[in-house]
Design an enzyme around this catalytic site. Structure first.
Site, PDB file in Angstrom:
ATOM      1  N   LYS A  39       0.818  -1.213   0.000  1.00 15.22           N
ATOM      2  CA  LYS A  39       0.000   0.000   0.000  1.00 15.22           C
ATOM      3  C   LYS A  39       0.855   1.267   0.000  1.00 15.22           C
ATOM      4  CE  LYS A  39      -4.309   1.608   2.015  1.00 15.22           C
ATOM      5  NZ  LYS A  39      -4.730   2.048   0.704  1.00 15.22           N
ATOM      6  N   GLY A  44       6.740   0.499   5.566  1.00 11.24           N
ATOM      7  CA  GLY A  44       7.617  -0.403   4.804  1.00 11.24           C
ATOM      8  C   GLY A  44       7.625  -0.086   3.320  1.00 11.24           C
ATOM      9  N   CYS A  45       6.462   0.253   2.790  1.00  8.00           N
ATOM     10  CA  CYS A  45       6.344   0.544   1.361  1.00  8.00           C
ATOM     11  C   CYS A  45       7.033   1.860   1.001  1.00  8.00           C
ATOM     12  CB  CYS A  45       4.881   0.571   0.941  1.00  8.00           C
ATOM     13  SG  CYS A  45       4.071  -1.015   1.248  1.00  8.00           S
ATOM     14  N   THR A  46       6.965   2.813   1.912  1.00  3.91           N
ATOM     15  CA  THR A  46       7.650   4.085   1.703  1.00  3.91           C
ATOM     16  C   THR A  46       9.157   3.864   1.700  1.00  3.91           C
ATOM     17  OG1 THR A  46       5.829   5.334   2.687  1.00  3.91           O
ATOM     18  CG2 THR A  46       7.990   6.410   2.661  1.00  3.91           C
ATOM     19  N   ALA A  49      10.166   2.095  -1.575  1.00  2.00           N
ATOM     20  CA  ALA A  49      10.105   3.019  -2.708  1.00  2.00           C
ATOM     21  C   ALA A  49      11.298   3.979  -2.688  1.00  2.00           C
ATOM     22  CB  ALA A  49       8.792   3.800  -2.687  1.00  2.00           C
TER      23      ALA A  49
END
Length: 159
Positions: A39, A44-46, A49
């Site tokens: 998401k 974690g996704c930030t 990325a």
């Protein structure tokens, strides 16, 4: 049908930010990294990325194109991309076509409830359109460097 290692991708088409259309053959001649994440705007996704962002020049130098893929919509992706100044495009897989094709939708337990979520995974497609690498259920730390090493290995093989 999940793509098999050392086989070409099945017919696929997906919309990405920047008006880019992703297909299995649109980027022949370049290595393609598809990294699936749960998401936009989550910790974690930030982090993941930003790590792909920070090594992006190295991926380009190695002849690769990077795409982030999640179930978020284009509006969410545009905001996420802009906020983090991501130099690569994000695919909005709102209908989960790519997620199911690559087999990354998994049952997870969140706050004691079963939910369907994306298992953080990365796939490497060689310049000839053949799937040559997959990392499933990954941890963010050190992962981007591992993928870059694999891309550089492909470039050496092609030389």
């Amino acid at each position: 049908m999940t793509p098999a290692l050392n086989k070409p991708l099945p017919e696929i088409e997906a919309q990405a930010t920047g008006g880019v259309k992703f297909t299995g053959t649109a980027f022949l001649g370049k290595s393609v990294i598809l990294y699936f994440y749960p998401k936009d705007n989550t910790p974690g996704c930030t982090t993941e990325a930003m790590q792909f962002r920070d090594r992006h020049k190295d991926f380009v130098k190695a002849g690769a194109v990077v795409f982030g893929v999640s179930r978020d919509n284009m509006v969410s992706h545009d905001k996420f991309k802009q906020a983090l100044e991501l130099p690569f495009e994000l695919i909005a897989d709102t209908e989960e076509k790519l997620c199911h094709m690559f087999g990354v939708v998994k049952n997870k337990i969140m706050y004691g409830k079963k939910v369907k979520g994306i298992e953080r995974s990365t796939f490497l497609i060689a310049p000839n359109g053949i799937l040559v690498g997959e990392w499933r259920g990954i941890k963010v730390a050190g992962h981007v460097d591992e993928v870059l090493k694999a891309v550089k290995g492909l470039k050496k093989e092609a030389a």
